[in-house]
Design an enzyme around this catalytic site. Structure first.
Site, PDB file in Angstrom:
ATOM      1  N   GLY A 268     -31.120 -11.485  -8.683  1.00 20.80           N
ATOM      2  CA  GLY A 268     -31.887 -11.041  -9.861  1.00 20.80           C
ATOM      3  C   GLY A 268     -31.070 -10.257 -10.876  1.00 20.80           C
ATOM      4  O   GLY A 268     -31.613  -9.745 -11.860  1.00 20.80           O
TER       5      GLY A 268
ATOM      6  N   TYR B 110       5.487  -1.339  -4.394  1.00 15.66           N
ATOM      7  CA  TYR B 110       4.058  -0.980  -4.404  1.00 15.66           C
ATOM      8  C   TYR B 110       3.899   0.526  -4.639  1.00 15.66           C
ATOM      9  O   TYR B 110       3.060   0.960  -5.428  1.00 15.66           O
ATOM     10  CB  TYR B 110       3.416  -1.389  -3.078  1.00 15.66           C
TER      11      TYR B 110
ATOM     12  N   ALA C  57       4.546   1.264  -8.262  1.00 10.30           N
ATOM     13  CA  ALA C  57       3.446   0.797  -9.119  1.00 10.30           C
ATOM     14  C   ALA C  57       2.258   1.749  -9.029  1.00 10.30           C
ATOM     15  O   ALA C  57       1.652   2.114 -10.046  1.00 10.30           O
ATOM     16  CB  ALA C  57       3.035  -0.619  -8.717  1.00 10.30           C
ATOM     17  N   LYS C  58       1.914   2.168  -7.819  1.00  6.27           N
ATOM     18  CA  LYS C  58       0.721   3.005  -7.639  1.00  6.27           C
ATOM     19  C   LYS C  58       0.950   4.443  -8.125  1.00  6.27           C
ATOM     20  O   LYS C  58       0.032   5.061  -8.667  1.00  6.27           O
ATOM     21  CB  LYS C  58       0.275   2.976  -6.176  1.00  6.27           C
TER      22      LYS C  58
HETATM   23  N1  LIG Z   1      -7.316  -2.053   1.019  1.00  5.17           N
HETATM   24  C1  LIG Z   1      -6.601  -0.935   1.044  1.00  5.17           C
HETATM   25  O1  LIG Z   1      -6.326  -0.344   2.118  1.00  5.17           O
HETATM   26  C2  LIG Z   1      -6.114  -0.331  -0.236  1.00  5.17           C
HETATM   27  C3  LIG Z   1      -5.467   0.924  -0.183  1.00  5.17           C
HETATM   28  C4  LIG Z   1      -5.006   1.500  -1.346  1.00  5.17           C
HETATM   29  C5  LIG Z   1      -5.168   0.837  -2.546  1.00  5.17           C
HETATM   30  N2  LIG Z   1      -5.781  -0.378  -2.594  1.00  5.17           N
HETATM   31  C6  LIG Z   1      -5.899  -1.012  -3.900  1.00  5.17           C
HETATM   32  O2  LIG Z   1      -7.241  -1.385  -4.150  1.00  5.17           O
HETATM   33  C7  LIG Z   1      -7.273  -2.508  -5.038  1.00  5.17           C
HETATM   34  C8  LIG Z   1      -8.168  -3.589  -4.455  1.00  5.17           C
HETATM   35  O3  LIG Z   1      -7.603  -4.012  -3.215  1.00  5.17           O
HETATM   36  P1  LIG Z   1      -8.435  -4.709  -2.038  1.00  5.17           P
HETATM   37  O4  LIG Z   1      -8.087  -4.021  -0.785  1.00  5.17           O
HETATM   38  O5  LIG Z   1      -9.856  -4.842  -2.450  1.00  5.17           O
HETATM   39  O6  LIG Z   1      -7.682  -6.123  -2.014  1.00  5.17           O
HETATM   40  P2  LIG Z   1      -8.229  -7.645  -2.005  1.00  5.17           P
HETATM   41  O7  LIG Z   1      -7.007  -8.446  -1.729  1.00  5.17           O
HETATM   42  O8  LIG Z   1      -9.412  -7.761  -1.104  1.00  5.17           O
HETATM   43  O9  LIG Z   1      -8.705  -7.858  -3.523  1.00  5.17           O
HETATM   44  C9  LIG Z   1      -7.790  -7.915  -4.586  1.00  5.17           C
HETATM   45  C10 LIG Z   1      -8.336  -8.864  -5.637  1.00  5.17           C
HETATM   46  O10 LIG Z   1      -7.373  -8.897  -6.721  1.00  5.17           O
HETATM   47  C11 LIG Z   1      -7.215 -10.248  -7.119  1.00  5.17           C
HETATM   48  N3  LIG Z   1      -5.897 -10.446  -7.744  1.00  5.17           N
HETATM   49  C12 LIG Z   1      -4.675 -10.468  -7.126  1.00  5.17           C
HETATM   50  N4  LIG Z   1      -3.719 -10.732  -8.027  1.00  5.17           N
HETATM   51  C13 LIG Z   1      -4.336 -10.884  -9.231  1.00  5.17           C
HETATM   52  C14 LIG Z   1      -3.881 -11.196 -10.543  1.00  5.17           C
HETATM   53  N5  LIG Z   1      -2.584 -11.432 -10.805  1.00  5.17           N
HETATM   54  N6  LIG Z   1      -4.794 -11.257 -11.541  1.00  5.17           N
HETATM   55  C15 LIG Z   1      -6.116 -11.062 -11.292  1.00  5.17           C
HETATM   56  N7  LIG Z   1      -6.601 -10.803 -10.073  1.00  5.17           N
HETATM   57  C16 LIG Z   1      -5.723 -10.707  -9.056  1.00  5.17           C
HETATM   58  C17 LIG Z   1      -7.354 -11.051  -5.845  1.00  5.17           C
HETATM   59  O11 LIG Z   1      -7.648 -12.419  -6.104  1.00  5.17           O
HETATM   60  C18 LIG Z   1      -8.490 -10.313  -5.136  1.00  5.17           C
HETATM   61  O12 LIG Z   1      -9.751 -10.840  -5.491  1.00  5.17           O
HETATM   62  C19 LIG Z   1      -5.808  -2.950  -5.202  1.00  5.17           C
HETATM   63  O13 LIG Z   1      -5.286  -2.406  -6.387  1.00  5.17           O
HETATM   64  C20 LIG Z   1      -5.120  -2.311  -4.014  1.00  5.17           C
HETATM   65  O14 LIG Z   1      -3.759  -2.091  -4.248  1.00  5.17           O
HETATM   66  C21 LIG Z   1      -6.248  -0.978  -1.468  1.00  5.17           C
END
Ligand SMILES: NC(=O)c1ccc[n+]([C@@H]2O[C@H](COP(=O)([O-])OP(=O)(O)OC[C@H]3O[C@@H](n4cnc5c(N)ncnc54)[C@H](O)[C@@H]3O)[C@@H](O)[C@H]2O)c1
Length: 243
Positions: A53, A155, A158-159
Site C-alpha cells: 500500500g 575500505y 573510504a569510510k
Molecule cells: N553490514 C555491515 O556489517 C556494515 C558495517 C559497516 C558499514 N556498512 C555499510 O553499510 C552500507 C550498506 O551495507 P550492507 O551491509 O547493507 O550491504 P549490502 O551488500 O547488503 O547492500 C549494499 C547495496 O549497495 C548496492 N551497491 C553496490 N555497489 C553499488 C554501486 N556501484 N552503485 C549503486 N549501488 C551499489 C548493492 O547492490 C546492494 O544493494 C555500506 O556502505 C556498508 O559499507 C555495513
C-alpha cells in the site's frame, strides 16, 4: 515518527541496510525512490512497498558514475518536485592485505564508497536547498574509526573519508535548514558480511546487529526528533567501539 508527504531517496536500497531503510520509510508514509546498481533488486523492493500500500519507484544507478547521478536526480526532481531525505547506503567492502592492495582495488572502493556519497549528496543538496529543508544520512563504519578489524585499508580510508565529508557537508548545508549526519555500523548481518570473519566475541552485546537495528537509527536521524543534530556520527555497533 512519520514521513507523510516526504520524498526519500535511498542509494543501495535493493538490499541490506538500505532495503530496511526503504521499508521503514514507506511504512511511515514516505514516497521512496530506490536507487541501486542491482536494477531488478531496486524494482523488487519498490514492488514490495507498493504491494503493502506504499508509494515507491526503483531505478538503476551506478553510484560511481557522476553523470548518471546528475541525470537521475534531475529526473527525480522533475517527477516528484522535491527531495526531503537522502540516505547514502550504496557500498562495497573488501578483505585485502596492505601489501596486496592494487590501484584498481583502491580506485573502485574510493569511487563507490566515498566519491559516490559526495556527488550524490552534492546533486541532491541542490534540490533540497530550493526547499530550505532536507535530511542526509551517510553510512560510515566502525572500520573508519578504528583502522579496520577485518577489512582492507581502501575500505577504512573510504569510510574515514565519509565521516569527515559528512561534517563538511553539514557545515555548508546548515544555513539552508539541511541536516547531514553519519551512522557508523559495526558487525551487521547482511549479504555484505556473509563471508567476513567477524568475531562476535569482540561485541559487548554479544551478537551481530540486524539491518533494522541500523535503519531504525538512520530513520531517527531523518525524523523531526533529530532536528537539532547535524554533523554527528552515531555508532551502531553493540559496544564494539566506544568513543
Ligand atoms: N553490514 C555491515 O556489517 C556494515 C558495517 C559497516 C558499514 N556498512 C555499510 O553499510 C552500507 C550498506 O551495507 P550492507 O551491509 O547493507 O550491504 P549490502 O551488500 O547488503 O547492500 C549494499 C547495496 O549497495 C548496492 N551497491 C553496490 N555497489 C553499488 C554501486 N556501484 N552503485 C549503486 N549501488 C551499489 C548493492 O547492490 C546492494 O544493494 C555500506 O556502505 C556498508 O559499507 C555495513
Amino acid at each position: 515518527m512519520n514521513f507523510n508527504n516526504q520524498v526519500a531517496v535511498v542509494t543501495g536500497g535493493a538490499a541490506g541496510i538500505g532495503k530496511s531503510c526503504c521499508l521503514g520509510l514507506a511504512k511511515r508514509g514516505a514516497t521512496v525512490i530506490i536507487l541501486d546498481k542491482n536494477e531488478d533488486g531496486a524494482k523488487a523492493v519498490a514492488e514490495e512497498i507498493m504491494a503493502a500500500g506504499g508509494v515507491a519507484e526503483g531505478f538503476a544507478l551506478d553510484i560511481a558514475n557522476v553523470a548518471q547521478i546528475r541525470e537521475l536526480v534531475d529526473l527525480i526532481e522533475k517527477k516528484y518536485s522535491k527531495i526531503d531525505i537522502l540516505i547514502n547506503c550504496a557500498g562495497i567492502t573488501q578483505v585485502v592485505k596492505v601489501e596486496d592492495l592494487t590501484e584498481f582495488d583502491w580506485d573502485l572502493m574510493l569511487d563507490i564508497d566515498l566519491k559516490g556519497t559526495f556527488f550524490m549528496s552534492q546533486a541532491v543538496l541542490d534540490v533540497m536547498k530550493k526547499n530550505r529543508f532536507g535530511k542526509i544520512v551517510n553510512i560510515g563504519s566502525v572500520a573508519g574509526e578504528v583502522g579496520g578489524i577485518v577489512v582492507g585499508a581502501n575500505y577504512v580510508a573510504a569510510k574515514a573519508g565519509v565521516i569527515g565529508l559528512s561534517k563538511s557537508l553539514a557545515k555548508s548545508a546548515a544555513p539552508y535548514g539541511i541536516n547531514v549526519n553519519t551512522v557508523s555500523p559495526g558487525f551487521i548481518d547482511t549479504e555484505m558480511t556473509k563471508t567476513l570473519n567477524q568475531d562476535v566475541n569482540l561485541v559487548p552485546l554479544g551478537r551481530k546487529g540486524t539491518a533494522e537495528e541500523v535503519s531504525d537509527v538512520i530513520l531517527f536521524l531523518c525524523s523531526d526528533y533529530a532536528r537539532y543534530l547535524t554533523g554527528v556520527n552515531l555508532d551502531v555497533n553493540g559496544g564494539l567501539h566506544m568513543n
